[in-house]
Design a protein around this motif. Structure first.
Motif, PDB file in Angstrom:
ATOM      1  N   ALA A 158       0.909  -1.324  -0.284  1.00  0.00           N
ATOM      2  CA  ALA A 158       0.265  -0.219   0.095  1.00  0.00           C
ATOM      3  C   ALA A 158       0.694   0.842   0.415  1.00  0.00           C
ATOM      4  CB  ALA A 158      -0.436   0.008   1.335  1.00  0.00           C
ATOM      5  N   PHE A 159       2.003   0.979   0.459  1.00  0.00           N
ATOM      6  CA  PHE A 159       2.716   2.755   0.887  1.00  0.00           C
ATOM      7  C   PHE A 159       3.616   2.424  -0.597  1.00  0.00           C
ATOM      8  CE2 PHE A 159       6.991   4.574   2.065  1.00  0.00           C
ATOM      9  CZ  PHE A 159       6.190   4.994   3.032  1.00  0.00           C
ATOM     10  N   GLY A 166       1.193   3.440  -3.304  1.00  0.00           N
ATOM     11  CA  GLY A 166       0.271   4.792  -3.201  1.00  0.00           C
ATOM     12  C   GLY A 166       1.836   6.136  -3.298  1.00  0.00           C
ATOM     13  N   GLY A 167       2.614   5.728  -2.590  1.00  0.00           N
ATOM     14  CA  GLY A 167       3.432   6.752  -2.435  1.00  0.00           C
ATOM     15  C   GLY A 167       3.906   7.210  -4.373  1.00  0.00           C
ATOM     16  N   CYS A 178       2.093   9.067  -5.936  1.00  0.00           N
ATOM     17  CA  CYS A 178       1.810  10.431  -5.844  1.00  0.00           C
ATOM     18  C   CYS A 178       2.906  11.747  -6.305  1.00  0.00           C
ATOM     19  CB  CYS A 178       1.452  10.804  -4.186  1.00  0.00           C
ATOM     20  SG  CYS A 178       0.337  10.280  -3.014  1.00  0.00           S
ATOM     21  N   ILE A 179       4.315  10.122  -6.408  1.00  0.00           N
ATOM     22  CA  ILE A 179       5.516   9.964  -6.843  1.00  0.00           C
ATOM     23  C   ILE A 179       4.866  11.740  -8.062  1.00  0.00           C
ATOM     24  CG2 ILE A 179       7.681  10.225  -8.122  1.00  0.00           C
ATOM     25  CD1 ILE A 179       7.855   8.246  -5.582  1.00  0.00           C
ATOM     26  N   GLN A 220       3.202  13.930  -8.399  1.00  0.00           N
ATOM     27  CA  GLN A 220       3.951  15.452  -7.921  1.00  0.00           C
ATOM     28  C   GLN A 220       4.823  16.059  -9.494  1.00  0.00           C
ATOM     29  OE1 GLN A 220       4.416  17.551  -5.010  1.00  0.00           O
ATOM     30  NE2 GLN A 220       5.060  18.459  -6.414  1.00  0.00           N
ATOM     31  N   VAL A 249      -7.094   4.278  -1.889  1.00  0.00           N
ATOM     32  CA  VAL A 249      -6.966   6.067  -1.691  1.00  0.00           C
ATOM     33  C   VAL A 249      -6.327   6.875  -2.237  1.00  0.00           C
ATOM     34  CG1 VAL A 249      -5.667   7.848   0.512  1.00  0.00           C
ATOM     35  CG2 VAL A 249      -6.693   5.163   0.863  1.00  0.00           C
ATOM     36  N   PRO A 250      -5.718   7.335  -3.591  1.00  0.00           N
ATOM     37  CA  PRO A 250      -5.688   8.553  -3.694  1.00  0.00           C
ATOM     38  C   PRO A 250      -6.604   8.262  -4.939  1.00  0.00           C
ATOM     39  CG  PRO A 250      -3.621   6.574  -4.408  1.00  0.00           C
ATOM     40  CD  PRO A 250      -4.867   5.660  -3.553  1.00  0.00           C
ATOM     41  N   ILE A 251      -6.369   9.680  -5.830  1.00  0.00           N
ATOM     42  CA  ILE A 251      -7.559  10.132  -6.616  1.00  0.00           C
ATOM     43  C   ILE A 251      -7.918   8.885  -7.661  1.00  0.00           C
ATOM     44  CG2 ILE A 251      -6.285  10.812  -8.284  1.00  0.00           C
ATOM     45  CD1 ILE A 251      -9.665  12.866  -6.617  1.00  0.00           C
ATOM     46  N   ALA A 287       6.741  13.592  -1.071  1.00  0.00           N
ATOM     47  CA  ALA A 287       5.166  13.134  -1.630  1.00  0.00           C
ATOM     48  C   ALA A 287       5.233  11.683  -1.748  1.00  0.00           C
ATOM     49  CB  ALA A 287       5.120  13.257  -3.101  1.00  0.00           C
ATOM     50  N   PHE A 288       6.210  11.259  -1.516  1.00  0.00           N
ATOM     51  CA  PHE A 288       6.176   9.346  -1.643  1.00  0.00           C
ATOM     52  C   PHE A 288       6.260   9.081  -0.430  1.00  0.00           C
ATOM     53  CE2 PHE A 288       8.247   5.320  -0.700  1.00  0.00           C
ATOM     54  CZ  PHE A 288       7.681   4.258  -1.947  1.00  0.00           C
ATOM     55  N   LEU A 289       7.116   9.587   0.455  1.00  0.00           N
ATOM     56  CA  LEU A 289       6.638   9.305   2.092  1.00  0.00           C
ATOM     57  C   LEU A 289       4.714   9.487   2.781  1.00  0.00           C
ATOM     58  CD1 LEU A 289      10.015   9.708   3.547  1.00  0.00           C
ATOM     59  CD2 LEU A 289       9.176   7.604   3.257  1.00  0.00           C
ATOM     60  N   GLY A 307       2.557  10.206   0.973  1.00  0.00           N
ATOM     61  CA  GLY A 307       1.471   9.641   0.150  1.00  0.00           C
ATOM     62  C   GLY A 307       1.546   7.664   0.668  1.00  0.00           C
ATOM     63  N   GLY A 308       2.016   7.435   1.252  1.00  0.00           N
ATOM     64  CA  GLY A 308       1.923   6.201   1.224  1.00  0.00           C
ATOM     65  C   GLY A 308       2.383   6.304   2.519  1.00  0.00           C
ATOM     66  N   ALA A 309       2.119   7.055   3.790  1.00  0.00           N
ATOM     67  CA  ALA A 309       1.627   6.632   4.312  1.00  0.00           C
ATOM     68  C   ALA A 309       0.210   6.674   4.858  1.00  0.00           C
ATOM     69  CB  ALA A 309       2.699   8.053   5.337  1.00  0.00           C
ATOM     70  N   ILE A 310      -0.502   7.532   4.105  1.00  0.00           N
ATOM     71  CA  ILE A 310      -1.975   8.205   3.918  1.00  0.00           C
ATOM     72  C   ILE A 310      -2.515   6.533   3.397  1.00  0.00           C
ATOM     73  CG2 ILE A 310      -3.663   9.150   3.178  1.00  0.00           C
ATOM     74  CD1 ILE A 310      -2.050  11.930   2.824  1.00  0.00           C
ATOM     75  N   CYS A 311      -1.412   6.083   2.987  1.00  0.00           N
ATOM     76  CA  CYS A 311      -2.660   4.356   2.246  1.00  0.00           C
ATOM     77  C   CYS A 311      -2.223   3.995   2.888  1.00  0.00           C
ATOM     78  CB  CYS A 311      -1.701   4.029   0.911  1.00  0.00           C
ATOM     79  SG  CYS A 311      -2.044   5.334  -0.326  1.00  0.00           S
ATOM     80  N   VAL A 312      -1.064   4.125   4.060  1.00  0.00           N
ATOM     81  CA  VAL A 312      -0.556   3.056   4.901  1.00  0.00           C
ATOM     82  C   VAL A 312      -2.192   3.147   5.941  1.00  0.00           C
ATOM     83  CG1 VAL A 312       0.514   2.432   6.424  1.00  0.00           C
ATOM     84  CG2 VAL A 312       1.598   2.406   4.470  1.00  0.00           C
ATOM     85  N   GLY A 347       2.748  18.563  -0.788  1.00  0.00           N
ATOM     86  CA  GLY A 347       2.026  18.726  -2.389  1.00  0.00           C
ATOM     87  C   GLY A 347       1.907  17.961  -2.711  1.00  0.00           C
ATOM     88  N   ALA A 348       2.484  17.405  -4.148  1.00  0.00           N
ATOM     89  CA  ALA A 348       0.992  15.583  -4.337  1.00  0.00           C
ATOM     90  C   ALA A 348       0.619  14.751  -3.613  1.00  0.00           C
ATOM     91  CB  ALA A 348       1.465  15.116  -5.486  1.00  0.00           C
ATOM     92  N   GLY A 349       1.561  14.641  -2.589  1.00  0.00           N
ATOM     93  CA  GLY A 349       1.340  13.321  -2.014  1.00  0.00           C
ATOM     94  C   GLY A 349       0.305  13.752  -0.629  1.00  0.00           C
ATOM     95  N   THR A 354      -2.104  15.665  -1.803  1.00  0.00           N
ATOM     96  CA  THR A 354      -3.127  16.351  -2.265  1.00  0.00           C
ATOM     97  C   THR A 354      -3.686  15.353  -3.204  1.00  0.00           C
ATOM     98  OG1 THR A 354      -1.727  17.376  -4.522  1.00  0.00           O
ATOM     99  CG2 THR A 354      -2.864  19.209  -3.002  1.00  0.00           C
ATOM    100  N   VAL A 355      -3.264  14.507  -3.686  1.00  0.00           N
ATOM    101  CA  VAL A 355      -3.741  12.916  -4.754  1.00  0.00           C
ATOM    102  C   VAL A 355      -4.546  12.626  -3.823  1.00  0.00           C
ATOM    103  CG1 VAL A 355      -2.725  11.037  -6.172  1.00  0.00           C
ATOM    104  CG2 VAL A 355      -1.576  13.326  -6.534  1.00  0.00           C
ATOM    105  N   PRO A 356      -4.130  12.131  -2.499  1.00  0.00           N
ATOM    106  CA  PRO A 356      -4.950  10.723  -1.466  1.00  0.00           C
ATOM    107  C   PRO A 356      -6.277  11.585  -1.683  1.00  0.00           C
ATOM    108  CG  PRO A 356      -2.657  11.386  -0.989  1.00  0.00           C
ATOM    109  CD  PRO A 356      -2.882  12.403  -1.704  1.00  0.00           C
TER     110      PRO A 356
END
Lengths: 155, 347, 119
Positions: A38-39, A42-43, A46-47, A50, A100-102, C6-8, C10-15, C58-60, C62-64
């Motif tokens: 998931a991390f 999902g991450g 987001c990249i 970005q 969870v992402p859009i 953004a990776f960290l 965004g990933g954390a929100i998903c976790v 940033g996108a980390g 806004t994207v979730p």
């Protein structure tokens, strides 16, 4: 309550004992592995987001517009991958990383619409687009309205 | 006043045990690739079967299974007195539309995944009661019709629970006759609806296990038999978790069945096929019993078998309203008669 | 660095979403996660707790989906500031209109063009 009374002759004790048996028989989800994927997924989404943000900002869009343009591209990509039958394969191991992402929101719209295509354009595709997205928009818009109302009252 | 052919609380003993004279099974590609692939009468190359929708594909499976069963007995639809069939879809549309095409007097059944055994038990009663000479039974399920009705559409990117089962894409049919060659149905035990409060729609095995255990225990008590008197006890679609729970529940009642007990949902797929707990659906027991079980009985591997159809009477509406999922199990006893033959995949 | 953040985040929100599904009962479905995260994002945003995360990741952020809630909340607040009570109705919808409309349009087109592949 009512439900429990109708559980034939078994009685509360049998039910509790059985729930205990199920607990022991059930496999536990691989939480660490699921969280890891998931991390990562999902991450990574987001990249990509970005990267798109930076691209659109470099084109001269303001931050809000760049954000909206990013969402649009991600939604498009997710809808396309859902249509190709790829997004659910991603979801199998990514779990919340692809929910969870859009992009997950877009998948939740396209999947039921596509699956109910054979029930027609109105009651099939169009109605089903909102079977999961509808509740999201309802709670989202109502919360947003409440926040606006509170802002209005206190300013 | 008890029925003259009734035994104990819930069991019928047939005076002239009806004969399973033929069977037909049709499955999708995933089932064909599973360990029982060679037993099925027909394996379809894709799960849409060239039809316009998943529902029509399921109907095609069912019709095909009926056709195979009739052909292998050398019969026409007009030779059949009653058709007993059902499936999982709302208003049992697979069975209804197939019955429309076949033009056989039809009784539609809903027993969720227990439908195949339910139909065989009822068919045996109709014949032994003297109300019919030949009865056609069948049941079907399809992964894509069932998932979108009961759970989520296939394209939705969610993770399936580890307790979840894979709905079998397939249909099975049998022809029961008052006379002929083949294994006989000697007893039927009609199950009660049992509900021990399971509410998780992704855990059907746990929801059904108490009903199946109840039926096994009642059957043994009604007939006064011991588990050792059976070569095999086989349930419909409990899969790994439900099967383990049935063993525990039955052993609590003082019967040891683990040596001879298996479940269609545990043997239809290979663990590498990513089906989580195992197979489920009306088609699961219908295709396994209609192929593997009958063929192995014909080969003499099993002589007396207790087959239990297991059904989770799941309703998405009731589940959303917080109701638990009632389960049901119906049992029949299949007995190989001396010198019997049944149609096999190669016939 | 921007990408790493953004990776960290965004990933954390998903976790967080994954743990909610894995560690709680089966009643928390993906649909509940979608609804819950949008609502939670809007509330956090109204309390001025989400903007700092957006500034950082940033996108980390806004994207979730909480980012979607954030846009709804900020839209409503700005709407009220510009138009009064009417803005409470329009602000959130306006701020998210492009994304929602895109999802409807692309969703419709994909459903029309493709056929369900099933399993």
């Amino acid at each position: 309550m009512d439900n429990q009374q109708h559980l034939n002759q078994s009685g509360q004790q049998a039910i509790q004992e059985y729930q205990q048996m199920i607990k022991q028989a059930k496999p536990k989800p691989p939480v660490i592995k699921n969280s890891f994927w998931a991390f990562v997924v999902g991450g990574t989404i987001c990249i990509i987001g970005q990267g798109l943000m930076n691209l659109f900002t470099a084109q001269g869009l303001g931050s809000l517009d760049a954000s909206a343009a990013t969402a649009t591209v991600l939604v498009f990509a997710s809808a396309l991958l859902t249509g190709l039958g790829v997004y659910n394969d991603l979801g199998k191991f990514a779990g919340a990383g692809s929910i969870v992402p859009i992009t997950g929101f877009a998948n939740a719209m396209v999947a039921p619409a596509l699956e109910f295509k054979r029930e027609g354009m109105v009651f099939g595709v169009a109605a089903r687009l909102f079977s999961i997205a509808g509740p999201v928009l309802v709670f989202g818009f109502v919360t947003s309205w409440l926040i606006g109302l509170v802002t209005f009252i206190f300013t | 006043m008890p029925g003259i052919k009734k035994l104990g609380k819930q069991t019928c003993r047939f005076a002239n045990p009806p004969v399973i004279i033929s069977s037909g099974t049709v499955v999708g590609p995933k089932e064909g690739q599973g360990p029982l692939g060679p037993y099925f009468h027909r394996v379809c190359a894709d799960s849409l079967l060239g039809e316009a929708s998943w529902e029509r594909a399921e109907r095609a499976l069912l019709k095909n299974a009926f056709q195979l069963a009739l052909d292998s007995a050398g019969l026409q639809p007009k030779d059949i007195d009653v058709l007993l069939a059902g499936d999982l879809l709302n208003q049992i549309i697979s069975a209804n539309y197939t019955a429309r095409d076949l033009g056989i007097p039809f009784l539609g059944l809903y027993g969720a995944c227990s439908t195949m055994v339910e139909s065989m038990a009822l068919g045996a009663m109709l014949i032994d009661g003297g109300f019919a000479g030949r009865v056609l039974q069948g049941a079907s399920s399809h992964y894509n019709t069932a998932e979108r009705q009961f759970r989520a559409p296939a394209e939705f990117g969610n993770q399936r629970a580890l307790t979840a089962q894979w709905t079998v894409t397939g249909a099975g049919a049998t022809v029961l006759s008052a006379k002929g060659m083949g294994p006989r149905i000697t007893h039927a035990t009609i199950g009660k609806v049992v509900d021990l409060g399971v509410k998780d729609a992704s855990d059907m095995g746990s929801a059904m296990a108490p009903a199946v255990a109840d039926t096994i225990i009642t059957h043994l008590a009604d007939t006064g038999r011991k588990p050792e008197e059976y070569d095999l006890i086989i349930s419909g679609d409990l899969a790994s978790i439900g099967k383990a729970l049935v063993q525990q529940l039955v052993s609590k009642a003082g019967y040891e069945i683990s040596e001879i007990y298996t479940d269609c949902g545990c043997i239809i797929y290979d663990p590498t096929q990513d089906v989580h707990a195992g197979g489920s659906g009306c088609g699961c027991s219908a295709v396994v019993m209609g192929s593997y079980l009958l063929q192995e009985m014909a080969r003499g591997k099993f002589r007396r078998v207790l087959a239990i159809g297991s059904g989770a009477l799941l309703s998405p509406v009731a589940t959303l309203q917080g109701e638990s999922i009632p389960g049901i199990g119906h049992a029949i006893v299949l007995e190989a008669w001396p010198d019997n033959r049944v149609s096999g995949a190669g016939d | 660095m921007e990408y790493l953040k953004a990776f960290l985040v965004g990933g954390a929100i998903c976790v967080l979403g994954q743990l909610l599904m894995d560690l709680t009962s089966y009643r928390i479905t993906p649909a509940h996660i979608l609804v819950g995260f949008v609502t939670a994002g809007a509330i956090l945003s109204a309390l001025n707790l989400y903007q700092p995360l957006v500034n950082f990741a940033g996108a980390g952020a806004t994207v979730p989906l909480p980012g979607f809630g954030h846009a709804l909340a900020q839209g409503a607040i700005q709407g009220v500031q510009a138009k009064g009570l009417l803005g409470a109705f329009g602000g959130g919808v306006e701020a998210t209109s492009i994304g929602v409309s895109a999802a409807v349009v692309f969703g419709y087109l994909v459903a029309v063009i493709f056929s369900p592949k099933g399993e």
